[in-house]
Design a protein around this motif. Structure first.
Motif, short mmCIF file in Angstrom:
data_model
loop_
_atom_site.label_atom_id
_atom_site.label_comp_id
_atom_site.label_asym_id
_atom_site.label_seq_id
_atom_site.Cartn_x
_atom_site.Cartn_y
_atom_site.Cartn_z
N ALA A 59 133.52 20.98 -24.36
CA ALA A 59 132.40 21.42 -23.54
C ALA A 59 131.48 22.40 -24.26
N ASN A 60 131.98 23.12 -25.29
CA ASN A 60 131.20 24.21 -25.88
C ASN A 60 130.88 24.05 -27.37
N GLU A 61 131.72 23.36 -28.10
CA GLU A 61 131.50 23.21 -29.54
C GLU A 61 130.69 21.94 -29.85
N PRO A 62 130.05 21.87 -31.03
CA PRO A 62 129.43 20.61 -31.46
C PRO A 62 130.53 19.56 -31.68
N VAL A 63 130.51 18.52 -30.87
CA VAL A 63 131.61 17.55 -30.85
C VAL A 63 131.87 16.95 -32.23
N GLN A 64 130.80 16.67 -33.00
CA GLN A 64 130.97 16.00 -34.28
C GLN A 64 131.82 16.79 -35.27
N CYS A 65 131.95 18.10 -35.03
CA CYS A 65 132.74 18.93 -35.94
C CYS A 65 134.24 18.84 -35.66
N PHE A 66 134.62 18.30 -34.49
CA PHE A 66 136.04 18.25 -34.10
C PHE A 66 136.47 16.83 -33.70
N ASP A 67 135.60 15.88 -33.88
CA ASP A 67 135.87 14.49 -33.50
C ASP A 67 136.53 13.76 -34.67
N PHE A 68 137.81 13.96 -34.86
CA PHE A 68 138.52 13.45 -36.04
C PHE A 68 138.62 11.93 -36.07
N ASN A 69 138.62 11.28 -34.91
CA ASN A 69 138.71 9.82 -34.91
C ASN A 69 137.33 9.15 -34.83
N GLY A 70 136.28 9.97 -34.72
CA GLY A 70 134.92 9.44 -34.78
C GLY A 70 134.49 8.59 -33.61
N ASN A 71 135.08 8.82 -32.42
CA ASN A 71 134.70 8.01 -31.26
C ASN A 71 133.66 8.69 -30.37
N ARG A 75 133.83 11.70 -28.89
CA ARG A 75 134.32 12.62 -27.87
C ARG A 75 135.60 13.30 -28.36
N ILE A 76 136.02 14.35 -27.66
CA ILE A 76 137.25 15.06 -28.01
C ILE A 76 138.38 14.51 -27.14
N ASP A 77 139.47 14.04 -27.79
CA ASP A 77 140.61 13.50 -27.05
C ASP A 77 141.91 13.80 -27.79
N PHE A 78 143.03 13.36 -27.20
CA PHE A 78 144.34 13.67 -27.78
C PHE A 78 144.53 13.03 -29.15
N ASP A 79 143.86 11.92 -29.40
CA ASP A 79 144.00 11.29 -30.71
C ASP A 79 143.47 12.20 -31.81
N ASP A 80 142.45 13.00 -31.51
CA ASP A 80 141.93 13.94 -32.50
C ASP A 80 143.01 14.95 -32.88
N ILE A 81 143.78 15.38 -31.88
CA ILE A 81 144.87 16.35 -32.14
C ILE A 81 145.94 15.71 -33.01
N VAL A 82 146.27 14.45 -32.74
CA VAL A 82 147.28 13.73 -33.53
C VAL A 82 146.83 13.61 -34.98
N ILE A 83 145.57 13.30 -35.19
CA ILE A 83 145.05 13.15 -36.56
C ILE A 83 145.09 14.49 -37.29
#
Length: 377
Positions: free
Chosen positions: A350-362, A364-372
């Motif tokens: 909700a607050n950060e630029p999503v592209q900086c934390f979107d590890f799976n490149g979809n 949005r921020i989701d649990f798969d980003d945490i797994v990666i």
């Protein structure tokens, strides 16, 4: 009854007057015959070396018809292409031309059956088939030596000739459409040439920023093939760079050729454009590389990354890949970063630029980003 004598002098004057009116009456037609006409050749584009294209030669208007023409067609750069054939229009019942294929040839035609009539427009004078031989650009020139109308009039006075332009194997220089960098951080921007049908000898480009308050270009890296290269002083908001392929490493048919990579630092939030201007580019045949555009742009956005709740410092990007693995801001990747990410996933989304934390490149921020992220520790 006595007849009146006819004055021959008055009869003569009357006849001269009538003749003068007759000449005056036909004058507009003669003027129409001398109106400016245009002989033009179409532009042509050949995508692949060895392929051909057909271009039309056209006379825009013939106020008093057209009885015939004689002209010479030539290419300004004989090495770029060759004229391989000419097709005459149906009205040209009598026609001839010099030997083809050639880089220059003469052609003439006569309308023996009067098929072109006064007032005709867009009259086809012939079709040229041209083959592209190397990457480049040249003019298709026409020299009209004779152009006659159906009244025996010379159409050359006032004739306008439009030259055609032939482009063979046009190429494209590009940068990413969108580039994002975080304030205080840097990102890399690569300049790419899509193809080199006739190799690549050298180039010179200028890189500039439209909004100099938000970012600055820090340095530039040249590809290994550019053994001879130079650039203007950096850091700067605008700089030039050039490279030469001394070792002939970029061969004909190469694709996705890197021209160099420059590094941008984000200074303040905002948006602007990165402008690339190609001032020169030559292939191995010593011809200028024809480009779709010599000016290329991409959008630059400078953003800020916030400190995640409970942490003392904002996240960082230790490996410079644009993804912020260091969630706790301690300058390295560790397991605590995974914990911080897991506990603050919704806040980050909700607050950060999503592209900086979107590890799976979809997107949005989701649990798969945490797994990666876990897999990278």
């Amino acid at each position: 009854m006595k007849r009146k004598k006819v004055n021959k002098k008055w009869i003569t004057l009357l006849m001269v007057g009538v003749l003068g009116l007759s000449v005056f009456a036909i004058t507009p037609t003669m003027i129409a015959a001398n109106e400016d006409s245009v002989v033009g050749i179409e532009d042509g584009e050949i995508d692949t070396i060895g392929s051909t294209i057909v271009v039309n030669i056209t006379l825009d208007t013939a106020p008093n018809g057209l009885s015939g023409y004689n002209m010479t067609i030539s290419l300004s750069e004989p090495g770029v292409a060759e004229i391989v054939d000419v097709e005459f229009p149906s009205w040209a019942t009598l026609h001839s031309n010099s030997t083809l294929p050639a880089d220059s040839f003469w052609v003439k035609a006569c309308d023996a059956m009067n098929q072109t009539i006064p007032g005709d427009t867009n009259i086809n004078l012939g079709k040229l088939t041209i083959r592209g031989d190397v990457q480049g650009r040249c003019e298709i020139n026409v020299t009209v030596t004779q152009l006659d109308d159906d009244m025996g009039g010379d159409m050359l006075p006032g004739l306008i000739v439009d030259t055609g332009v032939l482009t063979v194997a046009q190429a494209e220089v590009s940068i990413p459409e969108f580039t994002t960098v975080v304030i205080g951080d840097t990102t890399r921007v690569n300049i790419t040439l899509d193809r080199t049908p006739s190799g690549l000898a050298n180039y010179n480009v200028t890189v500039s920023l439209t909004n100099i308050t938000i970012a600055e270009m820090m340095s530039v890296e040249f590809p290994s093939w550019a053994t001879l290269h130079s650039n203007s002083t950096l850091p700067a908001d605008s700089f030039w760079m050039n490279g030469t392929d001394v070792g002939n490493l970029i061969v004909s048919g190469a694709t996705s050729v890197s021209l160099g990579t420059f590094i941008i630092r984000g200074d303040a939030e905002g948006t602007g454009d990165i402008i690339i201007t190609v001032t020169s580019m030559n292939n191995d045949e010593s011809y200028s590389v024809p480009l779709f555009s010599t000016t290329i742009s991409g959008q630059l956005e400078v953003i800020s990354v916030l400190t995640i709740p409970g942490q003392s410092n904002p996240p960082t990007d230790p490996d410079g890949d644009g993804l912020y693995e260091d969630m706790n801001g301690n300058g390295r990747k560790d397991f605590n970063d995974v914990v911080v990410f897991f506990n603050n996933m919704e806040w980050i989304g909700a607050n950060e630029p999503v592209q900086c934390f979107d590890f799976n490149g979809n997107g949005r921020i989701d649990f798969d980003d945490i797994v990666i992220l876990f897999g990278e520790i």
